[in-house]
Design an enzyme around this catalytic site. Structure first.
Site, PDB file in Angstrom:
ATOM      1  N   ASP A 114       0.964  -1.226  -0.023  1.00 25.15           N
ATOM      2  CA  ASP A 114      -0.191  -0.068  -0.125  1.00 25.15           C
ATOM      3  C   ASP A 114       0.996   1.052  -0.109  1.00 25.15           C
ATOM      4  O   ASP A 114       1.372   1.581  -1.171  1.00 25.15           O
ATOM      5  CB  ASP A 114      -1.042  -0.002   1.288  1.00 25.15           C
ATOM      6  CG  ASP A 114      -1.951   1.043   1.176  1.00 25.15           C
ATOM      7  OD1 ASP A 114      -1.920   1.941   0.509  1.00 25.15           O
ATOM      8  OD2 ASP A 114      -2.827   0.877   2.108  1.00 25.15           O
ATOM      9  N   GLY A 116       3.784   0.974   0.948  1.00 25.27           N
ATOM     10  CA  GLY A 116       5.203   0.611   0.920  1.00 25.27           C
ATOM     11  C   GLY A 116       6.051   0.683   2.003  1.00 25.27           C
ATOM     12  O   GLY A 116       7.224   0.283   2.113  1.00 25.27           O
TER      13      GLY A 116
HETATM   14  P1  IMP Z   1       1.889  -0.656   3.627  1.00 25.56           P
HETATM   15  O1  IMP Z   1       2.993  -0.515   4.795  1.00 25.56           O
HETATM   16  O2  IMP Z   1       1.301   0.663   3.968  1.00 25.56           O
HETATM   17  O3  IMP Z   1       2.481  -1.043   2.229  1.00 25.56           O
HETATM   18  O4  IMP Z   1       0.821  -1.551   4.146  1.00 25.56           O
HETATM   19  C1  IMP Z   1       0.808  -2.793   3.611  1.00 25.56           C
HETATM   20  C2  IMP Z   1      -0.050  -3.798   4.771  1.00 25.56           C
HETATM   21  O5  IMP Z   1      -1.114  -3.251   4.881  1.00 25.56           O
HETATM   22  C3  IMP Z   1      -0.306  -5.259   3.820  1.00 25.56           C
HETATM   23  O6  IMP Z   1       0.743  -6.032   4.384  1.00 25.56           O
HETATM   24  C4  IMP Z   1      -1.929  -5.232   4.407  1.00 25.56           C
HETATM   25  O7  IMP Z   1      -1.802  -6.097   5.390  1.00 25.56           O
HETATM   26  C5  IMP Z   1      -2.513  -4.168   4.729  1.00 25.56           C
HETATM   27  N1  IMP Z   1      -3.131  -3.595   3.408  1.00 25.56           N
HETATM   28  C6  IMP Z   1      -2.930  -2.663   2.832  1.00 25.56           C
HETATM   29  N2  IMP Z   1      -3.854  -2.287   2.025  1.00 25.56           N
HETATM   30  C7  IMP Z   1      -5.107  -3.531   2.143  1.00 25.56           C
HETATM   31  C8  IMP Z   1      -6.060  -3.624   1.543  1.00 25.56           C
HETATM   32  O8  IMP Z   1      -6.497  -3.164   0.420  1.00 25.56           O
HETATM   33  N3  IMP Z   1      -6.585  -4.877   1.978  1.00 25.56           N
HETATM   34  C9  IMP Z   1      -5.884  -5.537   2.919  1.00 25.56           C
HETATM   35  N4  IMP Z   1      -5.106  -5.149   3.488  1.00 25.56           N
HETATM   36  C10 IMP Z   1      -4.345  -4.255   3.175  1.00 25.56           C
END
Ligand code: IMP
Ligand code: MG
Length: 187
Positions: A114, A116
């Site tokens: 999402d 990152g």
């Molecule tokens: P980041 O650190 O913002 O990249 O978030 C990544 C983590 O958020 C992933 O491992 C997911 O567990 C969770 N996540 C982000 N977007 C979604 C979504 O659309 N559906 C379900 N989980 C999500």
């Protein structure tokens, strides 16, 4: 693909509306392609596939069966500090793989990128352990980073900026068991 009102679909979701975006067949076809690419990228095998729990559990189990090389599997459990659905960017490991990482070819498998931040922190943390190489394979990428992570080598599908569930992805622990990926339109 089934319509939103399909009784079968709603029986699985407990009545919630999940609009299908990637079907079981689309996912299976893409996972087979990723497996073939990864097979080609590691001619000598010997890779350690590290799945980030819980979201990657279904993707990882399908993916490793499409990689035609010797490999080992382990898991990571990471936790972001802070509340809410927005990643805080501070990741710590709640479960650390038992296998030593030094000198190994690590393939980090994630369900969705999402912001990152989770992957950015994990790459830093794992790189410090001197693996021979470190690459990321994510099923979905919302592509919000100004520059893609250098370690991001394989992406299953670009993802819309919606909240996605199914095939391992959850909302409050629900919907991980849906065989397709959809957009939760009434959380
Ligand atoms: P980041 O650190 O913002 O990249 O978030 C990544 C983590 O958020 C992933 O491992 C997911 O567990 C969770 N996540 C982000 N977007 C979604 C979504 O659309 N559906 C379900 N989980 C999500
Ligand atoms: Mg996750």
């Amino acid at each position: 693909m089934s319509s939103l009102t399909s009784p079968d679909l709603r029986r699985r979701t407990g009545g919630h509306n999940v609009r299908p975006l990637f079907s079981e067949q689309q996912i299976a076809d893409r996972v087979a392609e990723l497996g073939a690419d990864i097979t080609d990228a590691y001619p000598d095998g010997g890779l350690l596939v590290l799945g980030l729990l819980k979201g990657s559990f279904i993707f990882l189990s399908d993916l490793v069966r499409r990689i035609d090389r010797p490999l080992h599997v382990d898991f990571l459990v990471a936790s972001s500090y802070g509340a809410g659905t927005v990643s805080s960017g501070n990741v710590r490991l709640l479960y650390d793989p038992e296998t030593p990482l030094a000198g190994r070819h690590i393939l980090l498998v994630e369900d969705i990128i999402d912001s990152g931040r989770t992957m950015q922190c994990l790459v830093e943390l794992l790189s410090a352990r001197q693996p021979a190489s470190l690459a990321i394979c994510t099923l979905l990428d919302k592509n919000l980073l100004p520059e893609p992570l250098p370690a991001l080598r394989w992406v299953g599908f670009p993802a819309p900026s919606a909240f996605l569930v199914g095939y391992g992805l959850d909302h409050a622990e629900d919907f991980r068991h849906l065989p397709y990926i959809g957009d939760l339109i009434d959380g």
